[in-house]
Design a protein around this motif. Structure first.
Motif: not given
Length: 965
Positions: A332-340, A430-435, A443-457
């Motif tokens: 909720d700290m993201v500007d509701p108009y920051a659609s991207n 990226t922060w700004s200040n309104y009133n 926002l800039t995303q760093q890294n890809d997201e992987i949730v495999s759900g598979h257990m690895v030995m």
């Protein structure tokens, strides 16, 4: 694996079943004779021990001291044992393949790791300290052995004992770090010391100090209640079942414990360790001549942990990092108009409760908090199965006093990790200040997201140990006076481990002869033939002799009617051949083929024939087929006695031990032209040369007396060990660098003279640049020297401060170790207290928590930094953002004493009187309260109790109950 589990279950059921031994209900009276002391391949009466041996009756100890591991607290009960070594014998390179640096541990006659047997399973622990006591176990046991003997069935009929415990580990201390604003201020100061501009503006510092927006201006305390709780639970339950009849007896131990964790957020709330084990020991009398035994145990261990290294990150992540982004930021700290920005979050797989996303920067693409929430989890799995069986054959009908015993064992251990390896993205806001309100507009995303759900030995390991021993034993008394004993022994074990080409083997044969006259005069001789595959053929076999004489002075007529109850004097000399130390290397140890010439290819090439190249082949070591065992040459004298009708008993041993023939590479006795070639090539062979000496005493004194209605027993044990290099191959330019004649674990460092001050420098009035005065030694240890840096003594007087000015500052280990135990019994109450101390050792306290430089996180110790205003009271060099080898070097500035005394255990036990129980079902009932690691008395207590980069040390408070049915 299913077949193994089934066999274990069936074994436990057979061992626990009274039908297996045709048991009948009885009064449970013991069928065992007086306890003896278990020593190498035989049992002896306690009054016939000839020095170098100590033992603990674990069954009696467990009645008043609840412990959680097999060797816990025993250093306060056994002189010469400091918790990791016997008589100061270094065990760091034992190559035991069981993740232990302990001396060789023998459990029920088989080499096994000590962490796979519980105190409740143990009958007796014997410490074989002297060379003569350990000789029969061969070359791998030459630095001492610990014999653990598990319980066996002793009662006719059936007896069940149930023990339940629950308690809480309470953290002793947490590291203390400064907050964001103070850190930023001091970091700017450090940059100013380096001649650099400030990194943080005063407005940035104010924003962090004000705490109005902790998500843009974070001030993260990783040790706060938000992430760490102050205590966690450990609970344990044990059932011991034993019984039998005239022909057979059994003992079974079934145990389960579960221990939690201090972390209390994210996946870490599910962290726990649990262990289930079952042991079954069976003794069977087949006929008058043959007895058999079989022992088996199985252990199932699981360690459930979150991903990441929280404690390590907590010691390194600065309170304001990641900069401009807290570890978790509300959506909720993201500007509701920051659609991207909202679109990016809408695709994310890792939003905490749909309300928070992980923050970061380009250089901080993970964080310790997000690791716990989104990184996944790992279960470390360990399974161990141990089995041994043997028989004892009475050969009296052939030779009076002759018997034969043999034992075969096979152990398996396997471990692996099962994990969910998730990858998560962090988002750079990226922060700004309104009133006057801070808001995220991008926002800039760093890294890809992987949730495999598979257990690895992963990290799969196994270990298999096969062992066998067999020995003919002779024990006969002639004419009621001449007691003769003997043994002809064969002993071997071999361990195969994953990732290790060579098996870890021990093979030896032995001949033991003993004589005593009327339990007064004693003589014992052992000749042990040893073998090592680490040496060249033709030089792999050797004989290890040992000679011992004893005199029971109390048996002499002139001691009759004196205050002396028992007084045994013994002396021993041994020369044991060991191959534990047949190795070379500082990190990657090489144990085999050290006697062969060795060559390497690579690391460069030759050019020839118009640009063609050939790899370099060069010698790394010359040949020496005469490479030999290392010898433990030891002389010891022991005096043991009891006095005033058992009021006082004491044991004192002096020992002088040389470890002769440590292997060195590039020996100085060979001409220099044989080494120093291409890529450091050498033709010099490895040879036996260095000699380590250890001498000292160990002692134990016990006093017991009835004081009115209170029976008191006080015990004091300890050891004092001094070490030195008796011979060391070296060529040194300055005497202060000499190793020979100095302690084996000497701390090498500099004599600190305090801080450099402005008086030590000349100042250029035009540029303001400082230069060190010419009459002072030139520092070359590392880093740019300025006022506030550490100043050292030019020990060798050559006008230069460098490694040639290092001296002995002390020793890492403490030469004096003490243990104290007190037992007070009043009616049905028993109070047991135990403590231990160490004195005479030092340590260099210059870790990153205590000395901060570069990009280190600042602890509260930074407040003691040197400044011109605090020059007279400073406890820390000037702050710097650069590396400073000069300030970080080991020196008297950082040296502290490790002297300490620990109150290790207090336990109050109440045994309900039998007349109160008055039940045919409940034979005994006890309840107890105990506390462990309760108090440390030391000038540096806070330092010793604070773990940095690891989980905190804890005190443990326990409530237990034990019932016998």
């Amino acid at each position: 694996m299913k077949r193994i589990k089934t066999n274990i279950f069936l074994l436990a059921m057979v061992a626990a079943s009274p039908l297996a031994v045709n048991a009948q209900t009885s009064n449970g009276d013991s069928v065992q004779a007086k306890k003896k002391v278990h020593v190498a391949f035989r049992d002896k009466d306690a009054d016939q021990l000839l020095g170098g041996v100590a033992y603990v009756d674990m069954e009696e100890l467990q009645k008043k001291d609840y412990t959680m591991s097999s060797l816990e607290d025993l250093y306060a009960l056994v002189g010469g044992w400091n918790g990791s070594s016997l008589w100061g014998m270094d065990t760091d390179q034992l190559d035991t393949n069981d993740n232990s640096n302990l001396p060789v541990v023998i459990i029920d006659g088989v080499k096994r790791p000590s962490n796979n047997v519980l105190p409740s399973e143990i009958e007796q622990v014997t410490f074989l300290k002297g060379a003569q006591a350990v000789a029969l176990y061969g070359p791998k046991a030459a630095k001492g052995a610990i014999l653990i003997t598990t319980k066996r069935g002793k009662v006719d009929g059936l007896q069940v004992e149930i023990n339940a415990n629950t308690g809480f580990h309470v953290a002793k201390a947490f590291p203390e770090y400064i907050g964001s604003a103070e850190y930023m201020t001091l970091y700017n100061e450090a940059r100013a010391n380096d001649g650099l501009d400030p990194r943080y503006s005063q407005q940035d510092i104010y924003n962090h100090a004000a705490g109005l927006n902790p998500y843009r201006y974070p001030n993260v305390n990783y040790y706060s209640d938000e992430y760490v709780r102050k205590a966690y639970n450990r609970s344990e339950a044990t059932a011991e079942i034993q019984g039998g009849s005239q022909r057979a007896h059994f003992y079974t131990n079934i145990n389960y414990y579960r221990s939690e964790d201090l972390l209390n957020f994210g996946k870490a709330t599910e962290n726990y360790t649990d262990r289930f084990s079952v042991r079954g020991n069976v003794d069977l009398t087949l006929n008058k001549l043959i007895k058999c035994f079989a022992n088996a145990s199985a252990t199932f261990y699981n360690n459930h942990v979150n991903k990441g290294d929280f404690w390590g990150e907590a010691a390194n992540m600065r309170p304001n990092f990641p900069e401009n982004a807290a570890p978790l930021i509300p959506i909720d700290m993201v500007d509701p108009y920051a659609s991207n920005a909202l679109a990016i979050l809408g695709k994310s797989l890792n939003l905490l409760d749909g309300k928070y996303f992980p923050g970061g920067t380009k250089t901080n693409q993970t964080n310790a908090i997000a690791d716990c929430y989104f990184g996944g989890k790992t279960t470390g799995v360990s399974r161990q199965f141990q089995f041994d069986a043997g028989l004892i054959y009475d050969l009296n009908k052939f030779v009076n006093g002759l018997s034969f015993k043999t034992q075969f064992a096979i152990d398996y251990a396997a471990s692996y990790n099962l994990s969910y390896d998730n990858k998560y993205a962090v988002f750079i806001p990226t922060w700004s200040n309104y009133n006057t309100n801070d808001i995220i507009v991008g926002l800039t995303q760093q890294n890809d997201e992987i949730v495999s759900g598979h257990m690895v030995m992963s990290n799969s390991k196994y270990r298999q140990t096969i062992s066998w021993n067999g020995h003919f034993d002779y024990d006969h008394t002639f004419g009621g006076k001449h007691h003769v004993t003997g043994m002809l022994l064969g002993n071997m074990y071999t361990t195969t481990s994953s990732g290790t080409y060579h098996r870890y083997t021990n093979f030896n044969v032995g001949l033991l002869g003993g004589y005593d006259f009327m339990n007064r005069y004693f003589a014992e001789v052992a000749l042990v033939g040893v073998h090592s595959s680490r040496l060249a053929e033709g030089n792999r076999n050797a004989i290890s002799p040992s000679f011992t004489l004893g005199w029971n002075i109390a048996k002499e007529s002139f001691m009759k009617d004196s205050f002396v109850d028992d007084l045994m004097l013994s002396a021993s000399y041994s020369d044991l051949n060991e191959d534990i130390d047949v190795y070379m290397g500082d990190q990657n140890y090489q144990y085999y083929y050290l006697y062969d010439a060795q060559w390497k290819t690579g690391g460069g090439n030759f050019s020839w024939n118009e640009g063609n190249h050939s790899d370099i082949t060069y010698s790394t070591i010359g040949s020496n087929p005469a490479l030999d065992f290392i010898h433990r040459k030891e002389f010891s004298v022991s005096l043991r006695g009891s006095f005033f009708n058992k009021l006082i008993s004491a044991d004192l041993t002096f020992f002088n031990s040389d470890m002769d023939g440590f292997i060195i590479k590039n020996p100085s006795m060979f001409p220099s032209h044989l080494s120093g070639g291409i890529n450091g090539s050498t033709f010099k062979p490895a040879i036996n040369n260095n000699i380590q000496n250890r001498k000292g005493i160990d002692f134990s004194v016990t006093a017991q007396k009835q004081l009115g209605k209170v029976h008191a027993t006080l015990g004091v044990v300890g050891s004092y060990v001094k070490t030195n290099y008796k011979k060391f191959d070296e060529i040194v330019e300055f005497d202060n660098l000499r190793v020979e004649g100095h302690a084996l674990d000497a701390i090498r460092g500099y004599n600190c003279l305090g801080f450099y001050t402005y008086d030590d420098f000349n100042k250029n009035e035009e540029t303001g640049k400082l230069t060190l005065k010419s009459e002072l030694p030139t520092p070359k240890i590392g880093g740019t020297i300025q006022p506030g840096d550490l100043k050292y003594e030019d020990v060798n007087g050559d006008g230069v401060l460098d490694t040639n000015d290092r001296v002995d500052l002390g020793t890492w280990s403490s030469p004096l170790h003490l243990g104290i135990n007190l037992t007070l019994k009043y009616k049905d109450f028993t109070l047991f207290m135990l403590g231990n101390g160490q004195f005479g050792g030092e340590t260099v306290n210059n870790g990153p928590y205590y000395y901060m430089s570069g990009e280190s996180k600042y602890s509260v110790n930074a407040r003691g930094r040197w400044t011109p205003e605090t020059a007279d009271v400073a406890t820390h060099p000037r702050l710097t953002t650069l590396a400073s080898a000069n300030n970080a070097a080991a020196s008297t500035f950082w040296l502290i004493s490790t002297d300490r005394f620990n109150l290790r255990k207090v336990q109050l036990t109440y045994d309900f009187p039998k007349e109160i129980l008055n039940s045919k079902y409940v034979k005994a009932l006890s309840i107890y309260l105990s506390g462990s690691d309760l108090l440390t008395i030391s000038k540096h207590r806070k330092i010793f109790e604070t773990n940095v980069g690891h989980a905190p040390q804890t005190r443990f408070y326990n409530l237990g109950v034990k019932v016998t049915l």
